[in-house]
Motif scaffolding. Sequence first.
Motif, PDB file in Angstrom:
ATOM      1  N   ARG A   1     -22.588  90.570 -13.535  1.00 29.31           N
ATOM      2  CA  ARG A   1     -22.643  92.032 -13.393  1.00 29.31           C
ATOM      3  C   ARG A   1     -21.240  92.627 -13.385  1.00 29.31           C
ATOM      4  NH1 ARG A   1     -27.972  93.104 -11.137  1.00 29.31           N
ATOM      5  NH2 ARG A   1     -28.843  91.150 -10.382  1.00 29.31           N
ATOM      6  N   ASN A   2     -21.093  93.750 -14.091  1.00 31.37           N
ATOM      7  CA  ASN A   2     -19.836  94.497 -14.094  1.00 31.37           C
ATOM      8  C   ASN A   2     -19.950  95.776 -13.261  1.00 31.37           C
ATOM      9  OD1 ASN A   2     -18.322  92.733 -15.945  1.00 31.37           O
ATOM     10  ND2 ASN A   2     -19.902  93.355 -17.411  1.00 31.37           N
ATOM     11  N   LYS A   3     -21.144  96.382 -13.272  1.00 32.50           N
ATOM     12  CA  LYS A   3     -21.430  97.536 -12.420  1.00 32.50           C
ATOM     13  C   LYS A   3     -22.730  97.251 -11.676  1.00 32.50           C
ATOM     14  CE  LYS A   3     -19.191 101.567 -14.470  1.00 32.50           C
ATOM     15  NZ  LYS A   3     -19.356 102.825 -15.220  1.00 32.50           N
ATOM     16  N   ALA A   4     -22.871  97.833 -10.507  1.00 30.16           N
ATOM     17  CA  ALA A   4     -24.095  97.635  -9.731  1.00 30.16           C
ATOM     18  C   ALA A   4     -25.280  98.286 -10.442  1.00 30.16           C
ATOM     19  CB  ALA A   4     -23.933  98.236  -8.343  1.00 30.16           C
ATOM     20  N   ALA A   5     -26.431  97.609 -10.424  1.00 28.33           N
ATOM     21  CA  ALA A   5     -27.686  98.158 -10.960  1.00 28.33           C
ATOM     22  C   ALA A   5     -28.819  97.247 -10.479  1.00 28.33           C
ATOM     23  CB  ALA A   5     -27.666  98.216 -12.493  1.00 28.33           C
ATOM     24  N   GLY A   6     -30.036  97.710 -10.713  1.00 28.10           N
ATOM     25  CA  GLY A   6     -31.227  96.878 -10.508  1.00 28.10           C
ATOM     26  C   GLY A   6     -31.292  96.218  -9.149  1.00 28.10           C
TER      27      GLY A   6
ATOM     28  N   ASN B   1     -19.156  87.146 -20.855  1.00 29.75           N
ATOM     29  CA  ASN B   1     -18.949  88.517 -20.368  1.00 29.75           C
ATOM     30  C   ASN B   1     -17.742  89.156 -21.058  1.00 29.75           C
ATOM     31  OD1 ASN B   1     -19.598  90.744 -18.633  1.00 29.75           O
ATOM     32  ND2 ASN B   1     -17.907  90.150 -17.294  1.00 29.75           N
ATOM     33  N   GLU B   2     -16.620  88.439 -21.102  1.00 25.57           N
ATOM     34  CA  GLU B   2     -15.397  88.975 -21.734  1.00 25.57           C
ATOM     35  C   GLU B   2     -15.641  89.329 -23.196  1.00 25.57           C
ATOM     36  OE1 GLU B   2     -11.966  86.388 -21.623  1.00 25.57           O
ATOM     37  OE2 GLU B   2     -12.232  86.129 -19.456  1.00 25.57           O
ATOM     38  N   VAL B   3     -16.249  88.403 -23.924  1.00 28.34           N
ATOM     39  CA  VAL B   3     -16.475  88.610 -25.359  1.00 28.34           C
ATOM     40  C   VAL B   3     -17.426  89.794 -25.565  1.00 28.34           C
ATOM     41  CG1 VAL B   3     -17.487  87.586 -27.457  1.00 28.34           C
ATOM     42  CG2 VAL B   3     -16.037  86.191 -25.949  1.00 28.34           C
ATOM     43  N   MET B   4     -18.477  89.851 -24.753  1.00 31.98           N
ATOM     44  CA  MET B   4     -19.474  90.921 -24.929  1.00 31.98           C
ATOM     45  C   MET B   4     -18.919  92.279 -24.514  1.00 31.98           C
ATOM     46  SD  MET B   4     -23.274  89.693 -24.707  1.00 31.98           S
ATOM     47  CE  MET B   4     -23.581  89.712 -22.977  1.00 31.98           C
ATOM     48  N   ILE B   5     -18.164  92.346 -23.419  1.00 33.01           N
ATOM     49  CA  ILE B   5     -17.580  93.638 -23.000  1.00 33.01           C
ATOM     50  C   ILE B   5     -16.761  94.201 -24.160  1.00 33.01           C
ATOM     51  CG2 ILE B   5     -15.789  94.717 -21.555  1.00 33.01           C
ATOM     52  CD1 ILE B   5     -16.698  92.982 -19.238  1.00 33.01           C
ATOM     53  N   ASP B   6     -15.880  93.378 -24.726  1.00 36.11           N
ATOM     54  CA  ASP B   6     -14.998  93.819 -25.818  1.00 36.11           C
ATOM     55  C   ASP B   6     -15.797  94.249 -27.030  1.00 36.11           C
ATOM     56  OD1 ASP B   6     -12.805  93.387 -24.348  1.00 36.11           O
ATOM     57  OD2 ASP B   6     -12.162  91.549 -25.383  1.00 36.11           O
ATOM     58  N   PHE B   7     -16.800  93.437 -27.398  1.00 33.41           N
ATOM     59  CA  PHE B   7     -17.578  93.757 -28.584  1.00 33.41           C
ATOM     60  C   PHE B   7     -18.337  95.074 -28.399  1.00 33.41           C
ATOM     61  CE2 PHE B   7     -21.644  93.755 -30.794  1.00 33.41           C
ATOM     62  CZ  PHE B   7     -21.178  93.820 -32.095  1.00 33.41           C
TER      63      PHE B   7
END
Length: 237
Positions: free
Chosen positions: A94-99, A159-165
Amino acid sequence: MEKKELMYEGKAKKVYATDDPAYCIVSYKDDATAFNGEKKGTIVGKGVVNNRMSNFMFKLLEKNGVPTDFVEELNDRDTVLKKVEIVPLEVIIRNKAAGSFSKRFGVAEGTPLKQPTLEFCLKDDALGDPMINNSQIFGIGAATEEEIDTISKYAFKVNEVMIDFFKQCNVELIDFKIEFGRLPDGTIILADEISPDTCRFWDMDTHEKLDKDRFRRDMGGVEEAYAEMMKRIGLGE
Ligand code: TMP
Ligand code: ASP
């Protein structure tokens, strides 16, 4: 490669044997469930979106040093995969709180986390996929310490690859769930899928939800959100 007998049918996918015991074929359905199967529905075209998006992401991750079970996309819904034994854990970053994180820890949805968090849930529908810590994982033998080290390292890399993409698509990656498998020699590789079913995607500017939360929360515009994500990543019409 051709589909042979049905090996397994899950909530969103069917898995078929092939002539070669090292490979299987996954076929993505339009069926959607939420809350451990309590809520059921259909998201028209979802199977196509999830198959194509997941394959696209797995190829991108392979290029970035994360091994995966992807072999070959056969058509809009069917893909050849390396056969693995699934590690019975849902791996959530998780990068931000949710769910469930917001609910469990009382942190408002959308609050940025000071660092990405990693959590594990035991894959067990009868138990409702309970959260499990590392020591409990080793205690019940769901995975070894070495496997959890590898899985954790890959999960943060994903996570790193997906955030950037997704940033380039004007989409914010809020959180996601991934799964891993073991090849016959014990090698850990990324398995299952990466799609709007398994990630929270928010429009970077408007924070509009572009993922399965629209189905879980009866927000409407579900098919449109899946189609919009395909467009954003360059696979849509
Ligand atoms: P959660 O906030 O409900 O725990 O969900 C965290 C992330 O995991 C979110 O991106 C949705 C995804 N997810 C799945 O892929 N499968 C599941 O069964 C659940 C509960 C969540
Ligand atoms: N795994 C959940 C279910 O079974 C689906 C979800 O919330 O993504 O119904």
